[in-house]
Design a protein around this motif. Structure first.
Motif, PDB file in Angstrom:
ATOM      1  N   ARG A 117       0.843  -1.209   0.000  1.00  0.00           N
ATOM      2  CA  ARG A 117       0.000   0.000   0.000  1.00  0.00           C
ATOM      3  C   ARG A 117       0.870   1.248   0.000  1.00  0.00           C
ATOM      4  N   GLN A 118       1.927   1.219   0.801  1.00  0.00           N
ATOM      5  CA  GLN A 118       2.801   2.386   0.902  1.00  0.00           C
ATOM      6  C   GLN A 118       3.518   2.641  -0.433  1.00  0.00           C
ATOM      7  N   GLN A 119       4.036   1.573  -1.041  1.00  0.00           N
ATOM      8  CA  GLN A 119       4.813   1.731  -2.267  1.00  0.00           C
ATOM      9  C   GLN A 119       3.944   2.116  -3.458  1.00  0.00           C
ATOM     10  N   CYS A 120       2.741   1.564  -3.520  1.00  0.00           N
ATOM     11  CA  CYS A 120       1.897   1.748  -4.703  1.00  0.00           C
ATOM     12  C   CYS A 120       0.914   2.896  -4.525  1.00  0.00           C
ATOM     13  N   GLY A 121       0.782   3.403  -3.313  1.00  0.00           N
ATOM     14  CA  GLY A 121      -0.144   4.508  -3.085  1.00  0.00           C
ATOM     15  C   GLY A 121      -1.590   4.122  -3.319  1.00  0.00           C
ATOM     16  N   CYS A 122      -1.930   2.860  -3.087  1.00  0.00           N
ATOM     17  CA  CYS A 122      -3.350   2.516  -3.210  1.00  0.00           C
ATOM     18  C   CYS A 122      -3.979   2.540  -1.814  1.00  0.00           C
ATOM     19  N   ASP A 123      -5.303   2.603  -1.785  1.00  0.00           N
ATOM     20  CA  ASP A 123      -5.966   2.948  -0.535  1.00  0.00           C
ATOM     21  C   ASP A 123      -6.599   1.724   0.126  1.00  0.00           C
ATOM     22  N   ASP A 124      -7.527   1.116  -0.580  1.00  0.00           N
ATOM     23  CA  ASP A 124      -8.328   0.049   0.036  1.00  0.00           C
ATOM     24  C   ASP A 124      -8.450  -1.127  -0.944  1.00  0.00           C
ATOM     25  N   PRO A 125      -7.316  -1.793  -1.211  1.00  0.00           N
ATOM     26  CA  PRO A 125      -7.322  -2.806  -2.264  1.00  0.00           C
ATOM     27  C   PRO A 125      -7.814  -4.176  -1.794  1.00  0.00           C
ATOM     28  N   VAL A 126      -8.161  -4.997  -2.765  1.00  0.00           N
ATOM     29  CA  VAL A 126      -8.174  -6.445  -2.551  1.00  0.00           C
ATOM     30  C   VAL A 126      -6.733  -6.885  -2.739  1.00  0.00           C
ATOM     31  N   ALA A 286       1.497  -3.464  -8.302  1.00  0.00           N
ATOM     32  CA  ALA A 286       2.494  -4.412  -7.797  1.00  0.00           C
ATOM     33  C   ALA A 286       3.696  -3.626  -7.288  1.00  0.00           C
ATOM     34  N   PRO A 287       4.129  -3.889  -6.064  1.00  0.00           N
ATOM     35  CA  PRO A 287       5.272  -3.161  -5.497  1.00  0.00           C
ATOM     36  C   PRO A 287       6.581  -3.553  -6.199  1.00  0.00           C
ATOM     37  N   PRO A 288       7.654  -2.764  -6.029  1.00  0.00           N
ATOM     38  CA  PRO A 288       8.970  -3.172  -6.538  1.00  0.00           C
ATOM     39  C   PRO A 288       9.314  -4.567  -6.017  1.00  0.00           C
ATOM     40  N   ARG A 289      10.050  -5.330  -6.830  1.00  0.00           N
ATOM     41  CA  ARG A 289      10.303  -6.736  -6.482  1.00  0.00           C
ATOM     42  C   ARG A 289      11.021  -6.904  -5.146  1.00  0.00           C
ATOM     43  N   TYR A 291      10.475  -5.503  -2.546  1.00  0.00           N
ATOM     44  CA  TYR A 291       9.493  -5.461  -1.461  1.00  0.00           C
ATOM     45  C   TYR A 291       8.389  -6.500  -1.628  1.00  0.00           C
ATOM     46  N   CYS A 292       8.494  -7.352  -2.661  1.00  0.00           N
ATOM     47  CA  CYS A 292       7.565  -8.493  -2.777  1.00  0.00           C
ATOM     48  C   CYS A 292       8.113  -9.673  -1.986  1.00  0.00           C
ATOM     49  N   ILE A 293       9.400  -9.980  -2.206  1.00  0.00           N
ATOM     50  CA  ILE A 293      10.017 -11.062  -1.444  1.00  0.00           C
ATOM     51  C   ILE A 293      10.166 -10.623   0.016  1.00  0.00           C
ATOM     52  N   ASP A 294      10.430 -11.600   0.891  1.00  0.00           N
ATOM     53  CA  ASP A 294      10.556 -11.290   2.314  1.00  0.00           C
ATOM     54  C   ASP A 294      11.669 -10.263   2.527  1.00  0.00           C
ATOM     55  N   ASN A 295      11.388  -9.242   3.328  1.00  0.00           N
ATOM     56  CA  ASN A 295      12.377  -8.188   3.552  1.00  0.00           C
ATOM     57  C   ASN A 295      12.146  -7.524   4.906  1.00  0.00           C
TER      58      ASN A 295
END
Ligand code: ATP
Ligand code: FE2
Length: 334
Positions: A117-126, A286-289, A291-295
């Protein structure tokens, strides 16, 4: 003061940093890559112990910080592999005591959502959360992230890794399967499913992957080209995930889809989600990769958010919970 995030749920030990205003910075990460076999919890925990000191130094020096700059320690409290979680929690307790700062034990699954949410700036996603151990379709409802649908057996990433391992491809298998599938698609622009059919396990809002794994292994045994089977496997299991995600958008009336978890690195899955969303006037993120994998950064971010809302974890409540669920964590920050 900065927040340090510690991720240790499974194969990866990672430290990430969040600045005083909540801005995330890339993590310092080490992942165990067994030469053969899957991830053994004890061996992964040993890896984490051995890697911890150097990684922590690398993380601090990446932002030219020292111990005095750290004002809070966030760590993954669950879900995950017990021995691995315990290493992260022990590091957190040790650092919190040494630096005399609060600690915040956070929900690993929720951290995947919040960094997205933080990276993509979306609000209330599925959220379509597709990782090694987890496959869930999630939406926020009445103060919690509710699981609308999920895998009934293994996680989609574990399935990909198991298929890959049987072909002699080491962990993590997902990225290699992606390359082989793309090669097949490039070389066969008219590729079709004839002879490559696999089970398609969508059950209402739930999914299943062990049947498709067995069937895909059988195709290879029966002489189908590995690239072709990788392509078919991706098409089948990603379609199943996208179908459930679309149903979740329809039921909830939400108009944003957010991908998270390691399998969300996959370009084909990203494209399929974009196509589905375009067709229903929704938007796929989709966030940068990294931040998709465990971090560790995502753990730090959720810790920072919770700390802003006044939540800290006292020593007596800092035990790990291997089976912590996405919908057990109240959303106090949004
Ligand atoms: P969780 O604890 O959230 O279940 P995890 O421990 O499985 O997470 P992640 O780093 O979120 O860890 O995901 C790792 C998984 O992602 C592995 O199964 C790996 O094969 C898969 N993966 C990584 N990149 C790709 C890719 N490009 N395509 C498909 N799968 C991928
Ligand atoms: Fe994860």
């Amino acid at each position: 003061m900065w927040t340090l995030g510690i991720e240790s749920t499974a194969h990866t030990l990672s430290f990430g940093l969040i600045d005083p205003d909540g801005k995330p910075f890339p993590s310092s990460t080490s992942t165990i890559r067994p030469e053969k076999g899957g991830i053994h919890p004890r061996e992964a925990a040993d890896h984490h112990k051995a890697a911890a000191a150097d990684l922590l130094k690398a993380a601090l020096s990446s932002q030219s910080l020292n111990a005095n700059d750290i004002g809070a320690i966030a760590y993954s409290q669950g879900p995950g592999l017990g021995p691995c979680l315990r290493v992260g929690a022990s590091i957190a307790r040790g650092l919190a005591a040494k630096f005399d700062v609060p600690m915040i034990g956070v929900n690993h699954c929720v951290a995947h959502i919040e960094i997205g949410r933080q990276q993509c700036g979306c609000d209330d996603p599925v959220l379509l959360y597709v990782s090694g151990g987890n496959t869930q379709v999630i939406a926020r409802l009445e103060g919690k992230y509710r699981v609308l649908g999920e895998t009934l057996d293994i996680g989609i990433g574990n399935m990909l890794d198991k298929f890959a391992r049987a072909q002699g491809i080491p962990f993590p298998g997902g990225p290699v399967i992606e390359k082989l599938a793309a090669k097949w698609q490039d070389e066969n622009p008219d590729a079709n499913m004839n002879g490559l059919e696999l089970p398609y396990a969508v059950r209402g809002m739930d999914l299943a992957f062990s049947g498709v794994l067995t069937a895909a292994l059988r195709l290879v045994e029966n002489g189908k080209p590995l690239e072709a089977v990788c392509w078919s496997l991706q098409e089948h299991v990603f379609s199943a995930c996208v179908e459930v995600a679309e149903r979740a958008l329809a039921h909830t009336g939400k108009t944003e889809l957010l991908l998270g978890g390691g399998v969300a690195c996959n370009n084909r899955l990203r494209t399929m989600c974009e196509l589905m969303c375009e067709e229903r006037q929704a938007k796929s993120y989709a966030p940068p990769r990294m931040y998709c994998i465990d971090n560790g950064t995502m753990i730090g971010l959720l810790g920072w958010l919770e700390l802003q809302s006044g939540r800290v974890t006292e020593f007596d409540n800092s035990a790990i919970d291997q089976y912590l669920r996405t919908d057990q964590t109240p959303i106090i920050w949004a």
